[in-house]
Design a protein around this motif. Structure first.
Motif, PDB file in Angstrom:
ATOM      1  N   ASP A 199     -42.422  42.982 -38.555  1.00 43.92           N
ATOM      2  CA  ASP A 199     -42.581  41.535 -38.435  1.00 43.92           C
ATOM      3  C   ASP A 199     -41.466  40.881 -37.624  1.00 43.92           C
ATOM      4  O   ASP A 199     -41.397  39.650 -37.515  1.00 43.92           O
ATOM      5  N   GLY A 200     -40.580  41.697 -37.043  1.00 45.97           N
ATOM      6  CA  GLY A 200     -39.499  41.165 -36.229  1.00 45.97           C
ATOM      7  C   GLY A 200     -38.209  40.918 -36.978  1.00 45.97           C
ATOM      8  O   GLY A 200     -37.183  40.625 -36.357  1.00 45.97           O
ATOM      9  N   THR A 201     -38.225  41.031 -38.301  1.00 43.56           N
ATOM     10  CA  THR A 201     -36.999  40.888 -39.088  1.00 43.56           C
ATOM     11  C   THR A 201     -36.287  42.236 -39.151  1.00 43.56           C
ATOM     12  O   THR A 201     -36.792  43.259 -38.678  1.00 43.56           O
ATOM     13  N   ALA A 202     -35.098  42.254 -39.763  1.00 39.29           N
ATOM     14  CA  ALA A 202     -34.347  43.500 -39.898  1.00 39.29           C
ATOM     15  C   ALA A 202     -33.376  43.389 -41.063  1.00 39.29           C
ATOM     16  O   ALA A 202     -32.872  42.308 -41.378  1.00 39.29           O
ATOM     17  N   GLY A 203     -33.116  44.517 -41.675  1.00 40.11           N
ATOM     18  CA  GLY A 203     -31.979  44.630 -42.579  1.00 40.11           C
ATOM     19  C   GLY A 203     -30.753  44.900 -41.724  1.00 40.11           C
ATOM     20  O   GLY A 203     -30.786  45.786 -40.860  1.00 40.11           O
ATOM     21  N   VAL A 204     -29.674  44.142 -41.921  1.00 38.42           N
ATOM     22  CA  VAL A 204     -28.512  44.235 -41.036  1.00 38.42           C
ATOM     23  C   VAL A 204     -27.266  44.537 -41.862  1.00 38.42           C
ATOM     24  O   VAL A 204     -26.965  43.837 -42.835  1.00 38.42           O
ATOM     25  N   LEU A 205     -26.562  45.575 -41.454  1.00 35.39           N
ATOM     26  CA  LEU A 205     -25.358  46.022 -42.160  1.00 35.39           C
ATOM     27  C   LEU A 205     -24.122  45.722 -41.316  1.00 35.39           C
ATOM     28  O   LEU A 205     -23.997  46.195 -40.188  1.00 35.39           O
ATOM     29  N   TYR A 206     -23.235  44.901 -41.876  1.00 32.52           N
ATOM     30  CA  TYR A 206     -21.941  44.613 -41.264  1.00 32.52           C
ATOM     31  C   TYR A 206     -20.853  45.305 -42.081  1.00 32.52           C
ATOM     32  O   TYR A 206     -21.025  45.601 -43.262  1.00 32.52           O
TER      33      TYR A 206
ATOM     34  N   VAL B 266     -31.690  47.922 -24.449  1.00 41.12           N
ATOM     35  CA  VAL B 266     -32.982  48.096 -25.108  1.00 41.12           C
ATOM     36  C   VAL B 266     -33.545  46.722 -25.475  1.00 41.12           C
ATOM     37  O   VAL B 266     -32.843  45.903 -26.092  1.00 41.12           O
ATOM     38  N   PRO B 267     -34.798  46.449 -25.126  1.00 38.13           N
ATOM     39  CA  PRO B 267     -35.380  45.116 -25.398  1.00 38.13           C
ATOM     40  C   PRO B 267     -35.891  44.980 -26.834  1.00 38.13           C
ATOM     41  O   PRO B 267     -37.071  44.731 -27.070  1.00 38.13           O
ATOM     42  N   TRP B 268     -34.983  45.126 -27.788  1.00 41.96           N
ATOM     43  CA  TRP B 268     -35.379  45.024 -29.189  1.00 41.96           C
ATOM     44  C   TRP B 268     -35.980  43.647 -29.483  1.00 41.96           C
ATOM     45  O   TRP B 268     -35.458  42.615 -29.039  1.00 41.96           O
ATOM     46  N   THR B 269     -37.035  43.631 -30.260  1.00 43.68           N
ATOM     47  CA  THR B 269     -37.623  42.365 -30.690  1.00 43.68           C
ATOM     48  C   THR B 269     -36.650  41.585 -31.564  1.00 43.68           C
ATOM     49  O   THR B 269     -36.520  40.357 -31.440  1.00 43.68           O
ATOM     50  N   ASN B 270     -35.944  42.299 -32.441  1.00 47.74           N
ATOM     51  CA  ASN B 270     -34.975  41.649 -33.313  1.00 47.74           C
ATOM     52  C   ASN B 270     -33.626  41.546 -32.610  1.00 47.74           C
ATOM     53  O   ASN B 270     -33.087  42.534 -32.115  1.00 47.74           O
ATOM     54  N   ALA B 271     -33.066  40.351 -32.587  1.00 48.57           N
ATOM     55  CA  ALA B 271     -31.830  40.110 -31.838  1.00 48.57           C
ATOM     56  C   ALA B 271     -30.646  40.880 -32.402  1.00 48.57           C
ATOM     57  O   ALA B 271     -29.753  41.300 -31.657  1.00 48.57           O
ATOM     58  N   ASP B 272     -30.594  41.088 -33.728  1.00 45.60           N
ATOM     59  CA  ASP B 272     -29.462  41.806 -34.312  1.00 45.60           C
ATOM     60  C   ASP B 272     -29.422  43.259 -33.859  1.00 45.60           C
ATOM     61  O   ASP B 272     -28.346  43.856 -33.767  1.00 45.60           O
ATOM     62  N   CYS B 273     -30.583  43.832 -33.575  1.00 44.20           N
ATOM     63  CA  CYS B 273     -30.617  45.211 -33.093  1.00 44.20           C
ATOM     64  C   CYS B 273     -29.919  45.338 -31.745  1.00 44.20           C
ATOM     65  O   CYS B 273     -29.402  46.415 -31.406  1.00 44.20           O
TER      66      CYS B 273
ATOM     67  N   ARG C 175     -42.166  50.721 -30.521  1.00 46.24           N
ATOM     68  CA  ARG C 175     -42.733  49.965 -31.643  1.00 46.24           C
ATOM     69  C   ARG C 175     -41.882  48.744 -31.958  1.00 46.24           C
ATOM     70  O   ARG C 175     -42.418  47.672 -32.286  1.00 46.24           O
ATOM     71  N   PHE C 176     -40.576  48.887 -31.838  1.00 44.96           N
ATOM     72  CA  PHE C 176     -39.665  47.793 -32.171  1.00 44.96           C
ATOM     73  C   PHE C 176     -38.985  47.201 -30.937  1.00 44.96           C
ATOM     74  O   PHE C 176     -38.216  46.238 -31.069  1.00 44.96           O
ATOM     75  N   ALA C 177     -39.266  47.784 -29.766  1.00 47.07           N
ATOM     76  CA  ALA C 177     -38.686  47.286 -28.511  1.00 47.07           C
ATOM     77  C   ALA C 177     -39.712  47.462 -27.401  1.00 47.07           C
ATOM     78  O   ALA C 177     -39.584  48.343 -26.546  1.00 47.07           O
ATOM     79  N   PRO C 178     -40.755  46.631 -27.389  1.00 48.96           N
ATOM     80  CA  PRO C 178     -41.786  46.757 -26.352  1.00 48.96           C
ATOM     81  C   PRO C 178     -41.185  46.653 -24.955  1.00 48.96           C
ATOM     82  O   PRO C 178     -40.345  45.794 -24.678  1.00 48.96           O
ATOM     83  N   GLY C 179     -41.607  47.546 -24.079  1.00 51.49           N
ATOM     84  CA  GLY C 179     -41.063  47.585 -22.731  1.00 51.49           C
ATOM     85  C   GLY C 179     -39.951  48.602 -22.551  1.00 51.49           C
ATOM     86  O   GLY C 179     -39.404  48.748 -21.454  1.00 51.49           O
ATOM     87  N   PHE C 180     -39.626  49.330 -23.622  1.00 54.69           N
ATOM     88  CA  PHE C 180     -38.551  50.323 -23.526  1.00 54.69           C
ATOM     89  C   PHE C 180     -38.836  51.368 -22.451  1.00 54.69           C
ATOM     90  O   PHE C 180     -37.935  51.758 -21.693  1.00 54.69           O
TER      91      PHE C 180
END
Length: 481
Positions: free
Chosen positions: A94-101, A298-305, A382-387
């Protein structure tokens, strides 16, 4: 007379054992079959595009946290680490992500309703990680130095990962933990499958997930320099097939798989207990690796990626667990769990102009003979269309290629053995001294011994400490080689 030692294999554990022995005054020689030392710590321009790719290990949360490395002072030999802005991201469809800092508060804030539970789960371990590491990176059979902390960790580590993730309600938090737990390369519905996830997540919040500046080979270079500064020697291009080739060293350290150790030591010489354990030792699911050179990012859909040093690809926790179960059972999943390393974000020296190295591997069945390159590309797409459009070149390493590269990677198993509950405790034997190989003065010090895989050096350091104890007590006898 000065005691002598021969170390077979120059991976992180072989070099850690050699350094530990040399610091104690032992005359050490390391024998390495390849043309360069390092084992899983090598970097190269594998595609000829002028960028630096890590051949095996890539991100090193335990290299900056283990008791061996924190006391090794390898910075004196030029070793530097660099940290990405985001340690890890796990995107969902859905474009979201779990993000670990590294900052546990920032991680918790991003997990919304699951933030407080995330902090309660990992906060105590991150805050006391040095104490935790001193027990968690030792042999399973030992008297804990910090029994309360280690007991709490053990209670969490003993759970199946599929049970642990239920403490969180959001798909982002569940997927984030499950992806880290999947580093064990084993089923996630079995006891103790939470252990790797608990340790690596706590390490992330304590020290982060850094990369070595210049590539993982820089770690090997610094370790070699430290060894040589202590009088040790390394001989490359030396394949050891029998212990008889090693002369009369007081100590022999084998940074090899149990199967190879049995061959080197001689099946008929090894006591029955070690012979059975080494002969029955199981290797687990494998890796299929692809190094890409990409033009741009990489053109990740999610910006944090786009800011993350490591990206886990597999979808929800349930999807990751299902893929791991298939691979562990010998079936190649259509959508395998894939790890992607964007080391160049923290270390731009690896790139050449707009060309960047992208490191990746998929979890595949043990000894998988197929080609998983397209499956890896599809998961990234799947998570970066255009890769696909930014790929300049690529280099794939099958399970067979990995074993040819390093004989310890049996069937493509890069962890040194199956990570199920039995071999987490009996690796390769259940003993207060699992490193002793059964012959006087001979020790196994590879990732097939506790605490297992990872560039932390503790298998080698622990084995060397046992050998030094034997030497100090006058209990090491030359084996008549």
């Amino acid at each position: 007379m000065t005691p002598t030692a021969t170390v077979v294999g120059s991976g992180p554990n072989g070099l850690a054992a050699a350094i530990t022995l040399a610091r104690a005054g032992v005359d050490v020689t390391v024998l390495e079959a390849a043309s360069t030392p390092g084992g899983g710590m090598r970097s190269a321009d594998v595609t000829g595009a002028g960028v630096v790719s890590d051949v095996c290990s890539a991100v090193h949360p335990l290299a900056v946290a283990s008791p061996f490395f924190t006391g090794a002072n390898l910075g004196a030999h030029g070793l530097e680490f660099a940290w990405p802005e985001v340690d890890l991201a796990h995107p969902l469809d859905d474009g979201t992500a779990g993000v670990l800092y590294r900052d546990i508060d920032a991680t918790a804030a991003g997990l919304g309703a699951d933030g407080p539970m995330w902090k309660r789960t990992f906060g105590p371990f991150a805050a006391n990680f040095a104490d935790l590491a001193s027990d968690a990176l030792d042999s399973p059979v030992h008297l804990p130095r910090h029994p309360v902390l280690f007991g709490l960790f053990g209670a969490n580590a003993a759970l199946p990962a599929s049970m642990s993730w239920r403490r969180w309600r959001t798909p982002q938090a569940r997927a984030l933990f499950t992806g880290v737990a999947a580093h064990a390369m084993s089923r996630l519905d079995t006891p103790m499958s939470s252990s790797v996830g608990m340790l690596l997540t706590a390490s992330a919040h304590a020290r982060g997930w850094p990369v070595a500046v210049g590539g993982s080979g820089a770690i090997a270079e610094a370790m070699v320099a430290e060894l040589e500064s202590r009088g040790g020697r390394i001989e490359t291009g030396r394949t050891v097939r029998s212990i008889d080739e090693l002369g009369d060293s007081d100590v022999v350290m084998l940074d090899v798989s149990p199967r190879n150790a049995l061959s080197i030591l001689g099946r008929n010489r090894v006591p029955r207990r070690q012979r059975r354990a080494y002969g029955k030792y199981r290797h687990g699911m494998a890796a299929f690796k692809v190094d890409f050179v990409i033009d741009g990012d990489v053109p990740w859909t999610n910006a944090d990626c786009r800011r993350a040093g490591t990206v886990h690809l597999g979808g929800t926790a349930e999807e990751v667990a299902a893929a791991e179960k298939m691979s562990a059972g010998g079936v190649m999943p259509d959508q395998p769990f894939v790890l992607v390393g964007q080391q160049y974000l923290a270390d731009p020296s690896r790139s050449s102009g707009t060309l960047n190295p992208l490191w990746s591997y998929a979890h595949v069945p043990q000894g998988f003979r197929g080609d998983a390159t397209e499956a890896i590309i599809a998961q990234i797409e799947r998570f970066a269309p255009g890769f696909r459009d930014i790929i300049v070149s690529r280099n794939s390493m099958s399970t067979g290629d990995l074993e040819n590269y390093n004989a310890n990677y049996v069937g493509g198993d890069i962890l040194g053995g199956h990570s199920g509950v039995t071999q987490l405790l009996a690796r390769p034997v259940l003993s207060p001294d699992p490193y002793h190989a059964g012959l006087p003065g001979a020790y196994l010090c590879s990732a097939s011994t506790p605490p297992g895989a990872g560039v932390h050096g503790m298998c080698g350091a622990n084995a060397a400490a046992r050998a030094l104890s034997e030497l100090a007590g006058g209990r090491v006898r030359k084996t008549g080689r």
